[in-house]
Each structure stands twice: as C-alpha cells, then as structure tokens.
Design a protein around this motif. Structure first.
Motif, PDB file in Angstrom:
ATOM      1  N   VAL A 235       0.846  -1.187   0.000  1.00 23.92           N
ATOM      2  CA  VAL A 235       0.000   0.000   0.000  1.00 23.92           C
ATOM      3  C   VAL A 235       0.886   1.244   0.000  1.00 23.92           C
ATOM      4  O   VAL A 235       1.833   1.331   0.795  1.00 23.92           O
ATOM      5  CB  VAL A 235      -0.922   0.025   1.240  1.00 23.92           C
ATOM      6  CG1 VAL A 235      -1.812   1.266   1.228  1.00 23.92           C
ATOM      7  CG2 VAL A 235      -1.769  -1.239   1.307  1.00 23.92           C
ATOM      8  N   LEU A 236       0.593   2.199  -0.874  1.00 24.37           N
ATOM      9  CA  LEU A 236       1.276   3.496  -0.861  1.00 24.37           C
ATOM     10  C   LEU A 236       0.303   4.553  -0.362  1.00 24.37           C
ATOM     11  O   LEU A 236      -0.869   4.574  -0.768  1.00 24.37           O
ATOM     12  CB  LEU A 236       1.782   3.868  -2.261  1.00 24.37           C
ATOM     13  CG  LEU A 236       2.721   2.879  -2.961  1.00 24.37           C
ATOM     14  CD1 LEU A 236       3.252   3.502  -4.257  1.00 24.37           C
ATOM     15  CD2 LEU A 236       3.879   2.468  -2.066  1.00 24.37           C
ATOM     16  N   ALA A 237       0.783   5.434   0.489  1.00 25.41           N
ATOM     17  CA  ALA A 237      -0.076   6.477   1.062  1.00 25.41           C
ATOM     18  C   ALA A 237       0.769   7.698   1.385  1.00 25.41           C
ATOM     19  O   ALA A 237       1.982   7.581   1.607  1.00 25.41           O
ATOM     20  CB  ALA A 237      -0.754   5.963   2.334  1.00 25.41           C
ATOM     21  N   PRO A 238       0.164   8.888   1.436  1.00 18.67           N
ATOM     22  CA  PRO A 238       0.931  10.062   1.882  1.00 18.67           C
ATOM     23  C   PRO A 238       1.448   9.829   3.303  1.00 18.67           C
ATOM     24  O   PRO A 238       0.773   9.173   4.112  1.00 18.67           O
ATOM     25  CB  PRO A 238      -0.101  11.195   1.858  1.00 18.67           C
ATOM     26  CG  PRO A 238      -1.176  10.723   0.939  1.00 18.67           C
ATOM     27  CD  PRO A 238      -1.221   9.231   1.088  1.00 18.67           C
ATOM     28  N   PRO A 239       2.626  10.340   3.630  1.00 25.44           N
ATOM     29  CA  PRO A 239       3.183  10.114   4.973  1.00 25.44           C
ATOM     30  C   PRO A 239       2.211  10.463   6.094  1.00 25.44           C
ATOM     31  O   PRO A 239       2.131   9.751   7.093  1.00 25.44           O
ATOM     32  CB  PRO A 239       4.422  11.022   4.990  1.00 25.44           C
ATOM     33  CG  PRO A 239       4.831  11.107   3.556  1.00 25.44           C
ATOM     34  CD  PRO A 239       3.552  11.106   2.769  1.00 25.44           C
ATOM     35  N   SER A 240       1.441  11.534   5.922  1.00 22.16           N
ATOM     36  CA  SER A 240       0.524  11.958   6.980  1.00 22.16           C
ATOM     37  C   SER A 240      -0.653  11.005   7.144  1.00 22.16           C
ATOM     38  O   SER A 240      -1.358  11.047   8.157  1.00 22.16           O
ATOM     39  CB  SER A 240      -0.005  13.355   6.680  1.00 22.16           C
ATOM     40  OG  SER A 240      -0.708  13.357   5.436  1.00 22.16           O
ATOM     41  N   ALA A 241      -0.892  10.147   6.156  1.00 18.16           N
ATOM     42  CA  ALA A 241      -2.064   9.258   6.192  1.00 18.16           C
ATOM     43  C   ALA A 241      -1.728   7.845   6.635  1.00 18.16           C
ATOM     44  O   ALA A 241      -2.635   7.039   6.830  1.00 18.16           O
ATOM     45  CB  ALA A 241      -2.719   9.216   4.814  1.00 18.16           C
ATOM     46  N   VAL A 242      -0.440   7.569   6.796  1.00 15.33           N
ATOM     47  CA  VAL A 242      -0.038   6.193   7.090  1.00 15.33           C
ATOM     48  C   VAL A 242      -0.646   5.687   8.394  1.00 15.33           C
ATOM     49  O   VAL A 242      -0.952   4.507   8.527  1.00 15.33           O
ATOM     50  CB  VAL A 242       1.508   6.096   7.117  1.00 15.33           C
ATOM     51  CG1 VAL A 242       1.971   4.805   7.771  1.00 15.33           C
ATOM     52  CG2 VAL A 242       2.046   6.196   5.688  1.00 15.33           C
ATOM     53  N   ARG A 243      -0.813   6.580   9.380  1.00 15.84           N
ATOM     54  CA  ARG A 243      -1.312   6.147  10.688  1.00 15.84           C
ATOM     55  C   ARG A 243      -2.741   6.627  10.949  1.00 15.84           C
ATOM     56  O   ARG A 243      -3.169   6.704  12.098  1.00 15.84           O
ATOM     57  CB  ARG A 243      -0.348   6.627  11.779  1.00 15.84           C
ATOM     58  CG  ARG A 243       1.047   6.069  11.576  1.00 15.84           C
ATOM     59  CD  ARG A 243       1.991   6.363  12.707  1.00 15.84           C
ATOM     60  NE  ARG A 243       3.356   5.997  12.346  1.00 15.84           N
ATOM     61  CZ  ARG A 243       3.815   4.755  12.319  1.00 15.84           C
ATOM     62  NH1 ARG A 243       3.033   3.768  12.662  1.00 15.84           N
ATOM     63  NH2 ARG A 243       5.075   4.497  11.963  1.00 15.84           N
TER      64      ARG A 243
END
Length: 334
Positions: A235-243
């Motif tokens: 899964v790829l996600a913006p850093p701010s959305a990872v958690r």
C-alpha cells in the motif's frame, strides 16, 4: 553588468526586472515562470504562467479553479523574450515536467536550477547540464553527510521485506507528486507485477501520470478495500495518512517511508519507520558539487536548503558564491 542588478529576491519571490516577471513566486503575481508543480514552487492564484505542459497540467489537477488563469506551455529548448531577456527551459530530472529556467540578458547567461537530481528517473526527462555564467542552485541536501545510496538497492530492500514477511501487509509513506509514481515505476522495472493499493490522495496524480503514458501497473484503491483484500498487500499512502484510522484494516503492517530524509536515523525513528527507504528526488552533496563544476559558472547563488555549507564549499573552490534567501514554505516533498 552586475547580475544582481537585474535579478534579485523580492517578497513575492525571485524577480527578473527587465522582463517584469518572477520565477517560482511564493504568492500570486501577474506573470511568472514556474519550474515544477510542487506546492513550494507552484502556487495557486497565479495569472500568466509559462512552464512545461506537464507542470501546467499537474497545477490544474491540484488547484482546479485556482490554477493559472493564462497558462502558456513551453517545450524544453523553446525560447521566448520578455523585456529583452531571452528565456528557455531545460530538463531538471526532478519530477514529471520539471525544468531549469535559462535566462540570457546582455551577454550573461543565468540558470535557475529549481529542484533537480542527476540519477535516472523513469518518470521524467533527465537533467541537462547548461553551461552558464551564474548558476542558482537548490541545496536541499547541501551538507557533506548527504550521500544517497543506489536506488536499486532501496527498491530491492522493499521487495526483500515483502518476501521475508509475506503474511504482513506493507504500507509505504510517499509524497503524492513524483515519489509515488517513481516508486511504482521502479517496482515495475524490478519485476513487481502484482496490484498495488494506493490511498485516495494519490489517485488523481497517478491518473495524470498514466495519461501522460507513464506505466504504473495495476492500481487499486486502498481506503475502500476490504480488510481481507489488504492482507499481504503493498500500500502506498501520503506520509501523513499512514497512521490514520483507515490503516487499522492493514494486517500487522510493515511501515516504511520513501524519502531522502530517511538517510538520517533520527528522522526514521521519529517516523517510527520499520523500513526506511532512502529514495530522494534531489541531488545529494556529491551531485550538487559535480553539477556546479560542470556548469562552468563563475558565480554561484544558493537557495532552498543548506545554503551556508554549500556557499562555504564553493568559496573554498575559488568561486564567488552567496546565499539567496527566498521566502518559501517547504512542502516536504523530496
């Protein structure tokens, strides 16, 4: 003629007086040249803008109604004049559409690098060295400690982790413009042909890249996928959305981040990155020095990063150098 008398910083950004325009202004202005579409270089609310077609296209995707009102696409090497200044663009190798800005006025050639890198990137045209008298260089990684590893090794690190922990999902923090698409292309080149799940915030720009003919492989939406579907997924996600809460559906995820800053252990620890991937879209210290040398410039202006260290190094090498302090809000995309 002193170059600083006709090109200099103003509160709005770097100003070219004879042509009455700005380069990568930090606020709305009537006329500008934009080097690339990252938000710390390409602002919403601009009027007349010349940039590559891809940069203008990405600005439309990102800003919609606040995109440039008078966009004028320019190809690499195509020149025009504003106020006696001859202007053209050259590839910067940073992200899709990125460009250096070449200015020629009364016998002096000035090159504004924008953000750039020297290593190959399958998503954009490679950096071109443009000989010049004055080189205005970025310095995001302008310290001797920054020496980026070979990109193939970082991609292999990710693939090895996926092979070692097949029962776990992998979620990688990537910036939405450039890094996400580059990592996807690199994975495909390395032979990864399984679907990759992407956060919804990446969808529009991935669609734009695909529309420009850049093959990203099969992509599936991550934030609406069922928990069982995400088992073992990449899964790829913006850093701010990872958690964010949606990520709780991932099965015992290996959390990683793809960024040049992952070369600093403290940064990796701050992000709780189990899998730091040192993948940067900027030149590292050796490539900054190599580029300065290859331009043959007699004078170096340094901006956007570790200005003092690079200025000091240039002066040690006998060059005239100075920091060029511009007001700029970092958007963290490297």
């Amino acid at each position: 003629m002193d170059t600083a008398s006709w090109i200099y910083p103003r509160p709005e950004g770097l100003y070219v007086a004879p042509g009455d325009f700005f380069i990568d202004p930090s606020r709305p202005v009537p006329r500008a040249v934009v080097s690339h579409a990252h938000s710390d270089h390409a602002r919403p609310g601009l009027m007349e803008v010349r940039a590559t077609a891809a940069t203008l296209g990405i600005m439309r995707v990102r800003y919609r109604g606040a995109a440039p009102q008078m966009p004028q696409p320019v190809g690499y090497g195509e020149a025009w004049e504003w106020g006696g200044v001859r202007i053209s663009l050259a590839p910067a190798g940073h992200v899709l559409g990125s460009a250096q800005v070449v200015l020629e006025y009364r016998g002096t050639r000035v090159v504004y690098s924008g953000d750039y890198k020297r290593v190959p990137d399958p998503t954009c045209a490679p950096f071109t060295v443009v000989p010049c008298d004055v080189f205005i260089t970025e310095a995001t990684f302008g310290l001797p400690v920054f020496r980026h590893p070979l990109i193939g090794g970082e991609v292999e690190k990710l693939r090895r982790s996926m092979a070692l922990f097949p029962e776990r999902s992998h979620v990688i923090g990537v910036y939405s413009l450039g890094k996400a698409q580059r990592l996807l292309c690199l994975l495909r080149e390395a032979g990864e042909d399984r679907p990759v799940y992407i956060h919804g915030a990446l969808q529009a720009l991935c669609d734009y890249y695909a529309g420009e003919g850049i093959a990203l492989g099969e992509l599936r939406p991550a934030t609406v996928a069922a928990r069982e579907e995400l088992r073992q997924a990449l899964v790829l996600a913006p850093p701010s959305a990872v958690r964010e809460p949606w990520a709780r559906r991932l099965h015992d995820p290996v959390v990683g981040f793809a960024s040049g800053w992952m070369g600093i252990r403290q940064r990796a620890r701050q992000q709780n990155a189990e899998l730091p991937l040192v993948i940067s879209d900027h030149a590292d210290w050796p490539d900054l020095l190599r580029t300065i040398r290859e331009t043959g410039a007699r004078e170096i202006w340094v901006t956007h990063g570790q200005e003092d260290a690079l200025v000091h190094q240039c002066r040690l090498g006998g060059l005239t150098a100075r920091p060029l302090t511009l007001v700029r809000e970092a958007d963290g995309e490297d």
